[in-house]
Design an enzyme around this catalytic site. Structure first.
Site, short mmCIF file in Angstrom:
data_model
loop_
_atom_site.label_atom_id
_atom_site.label_comp_id
_atom_site.label_asym_id
_atom_site.label_seq_id
_atom_site.Cartn_x
_atom_site.Cartn_y
_atom_site.Cartn_z
N LYS A 147 -49.86 1.77 8.84
CA LYS A 147 -49.80 2.52 7.57
C LYS A 147 -50.23 3.91 7.83
O LYS A 147 -51.12 4.15 8.88
CB LYS A 147 -50.05 1.71 6.59
CG LYS A 147 -49.46 0.50 6.12
CD LYS A 147 -48.16 0.48 5.69
CE LYS A 147 -47.25 -0.60 5.80
NZ LYS A 147 -47.42 -1.87 5.29
C1 LIG Z 1 -46.93 -3.34 4.83
C2 LIG Z 1 -46.36 -3.53 3.54
C3 LIG Z 1 -46.48 -4.55 2.66
C4 LIG Z 1 -48.11 -5.56 3.00
O1 LIG Z 1 -49.16 -4.87 3.41
P1 LIG Z 1 -50.36 -5.78 3.93
O2 LIG Z 1 -51.41 -4.60 3.57
O3 LIG Z 1 -49.78 -5.99 5.42
O4 LIG Z 1 -50.35 -6.98 3.05
C5 LIG Z 1 -46.35 -4.76 1.30
N1 LIG Z 1 -45.13 -4.08 1.15
C6 LIG Z 1 -44.54 -3.15 1.98
C7 LIG Z 1 -43.48 -2.35 1.31
C8 LIG Z 1 -45.01 -2.83 3.12
O5 LIG Z 1 -44.52 -2.11 4.01
#
Ligand SMILES: *Cc1c(COP(=O)(O)O)cnc(C)c1O
Length: 393
Positions: A192
């Site tokens: 991210k």
């Molecule tokens: C990465 C992601 C998640 C989950 O995030 P985590 O921190 O790994 O639980 C949820 N929704 C979207 C759209 C994502 O890209």
């Protein structure tokens, strides 16, 4: 062609992050402690939110958010098929019913008109997902929430930092208006825009955030984490059957240093996006992503769409051709209603959400990360244009 494989989304961890983690490891406190509290405060200040609770992932931020909002059996929550599975899983975890609705063709974000049509007497809330970092149509969604007494829990896993009509995503609006509350969940997963390896944050009004924080740590009442420190006490009360998804100070150490670098990270993301858009604009086999005038996207993902009628190959072959040229790519996302669990449980057909299904078949996410240099960006451009040219119809 490049000799080394270009990873789709490796993290950028610098010496500042490493020193901050070492400082934590050498201290007496490695789990939820002073750095988590500082990260929550600095993150809330960055967003302009009145409160924030750090947890172990965005998935858990959404889970404790839904729990704090009182979601349970019999409730319906409206969301989008164009998301990662965990947005929908958390609704299932609370034994509520996810109700999927189709998306807008330009942004692939949830379509407020479709949301309006899906509202029933059992609807409790809406979970918009700011796909690729592009904010959803929040004015229309808030109107619906206020009119039908619904909550809004935003999946902002991609949307750090993003703005809708000048307002940062994660900053709650019209507190106390007709709706049931508003929360925003962020992700700090390794891929991210800001990473703590694994981690997440929930922002909103202090009352809801405090309740979500209790859900995130065994349902123990206030400041349970302090009970082993000098200012703490042995006494605590369990007020809810809570989960266990608190963030550690090791993760917060990463987050504190990443947060300082975030504005610079975003400037670089925009630069790469601009180069991609310019390079692909004149190729009629390619459709570049939009940024509507009223928003500022966080540009988490660069989602290119193929105009398949201009090509002799399909999306799968296009991806193979990119891999053969050492470019790592991905697809965001396989729509929820195509996955066997949801397809079978709710008897979905691919065409139940025609926009999501059609657009999914022509999506490719290109590398967009802070480890790429200008040469890497050019390699991606050259590879994409070479394939589009070679397999032109
Ligand atoms: C990465 C992601 C998640 C989950 O995030 P985590 O921190 O790994 O639980 C949820 N929704 C979207 C759209 C994502 O890209």
């Amino acid at each position: 062609m490049r000799d080394a494989f270009l990873s789709f989304s490796p993290p950028l961890i610098g010496d500042d992050e490493i020193s901050e983690v070492l400082d934590t490891l050498r201290s007496d406190w490695i789990t939820t402690g002073p750095k988590v509290r500082r990260f929550e405060q600095e993150f809330a200040a960055f967003i302009g939110a009145p409160a924030a609770a750090a947890v172990s992932s965005a998935t858990d931020a959404m889970l404790v958010g839904l729990a704090a909002l009182g979601v349970g059996p019999g409730d319906e929550v409206i969301t989008t098929p164009m998301t990662f599975c965990s947005t929908v899983h958390v609704i299932e975890h609370l034994n509520a019913r996810p109700v999927l609705v189709d998306v807008a063709p330009d942004t692939l974000n949830i379509d407020p008109e479709q949301v309006a049509r899906a509202i029933t007497s059992r609807t409790r809330g809406i979970m918009p997902v700011h796909l690729y970092g592009h904010p959803c149509e929040m004015d229309a969604l808030h109107d619906l929430a206020n009119r039908h007494n619904l909550f809004i829990l935003e999946d902002a896993a991609h949307a750090l930092p993003a703005r809708y009509k000048g307002r940062m995503i994660g900053m709650p609006r019209n507190p106390g208006a007709g709706n049931r509350g508003q929360l925003t969940a962020f992700s700090f997963y390794a891929t991210k825009n800001l990473t703590t390896a694994e981690g997440g944050m929930l922002t909103g009004e202090p009352e809801l955030i405090d309740r979500a924080r209790i859900w995130s740590l065994h349902g123990m009442s206030r400041d349970a984490y302090k009970r082993y420190s000098a200012e703490g006490s042995w006494y605590y009360e369990v007020v809810l059957p809570g989960f266990k998804c608190n963030m550690t100070d090791i993760q917060a150490a990463l987050g504190l240093q990443q947060l300082r670098k975030l504005p610079g990270f975003q400037a670089r993301r925009r630069q790469i996006v601009r180069r991609y858009n310019e390079a692909f604009a004149s190729c009629d086999a390619l459709q570049t992503p939009v940024e509507r005038p009223e928003v500022e996207s966080a540009w988490h993902i660069y989602a290119l769409r193929l105009n398949l009628e201009r090509l002799t190959i399909d999306r799968a072959r296009f991806i193979e051709e990119l891999k053969a040229r050492n470019i790592g790519v991905s697809v965001h996302f396989i729509p929820i209603h195509l996955h066997p669990y949801y397809r079978d449980k709710y008897e979905y057909k691919p065409d139940d959400f025609p926009v999501a299904y059609r657009e999914y078949q022509r999506l490719i996410s290109l590398p967009l990360n802070l480890r790429m240099n200008d040469g890497d960006v050019q390699d991606v451009i050259d590879a994409v244009l070479d394939i589009a040219e070679r397999y032109r119809r």
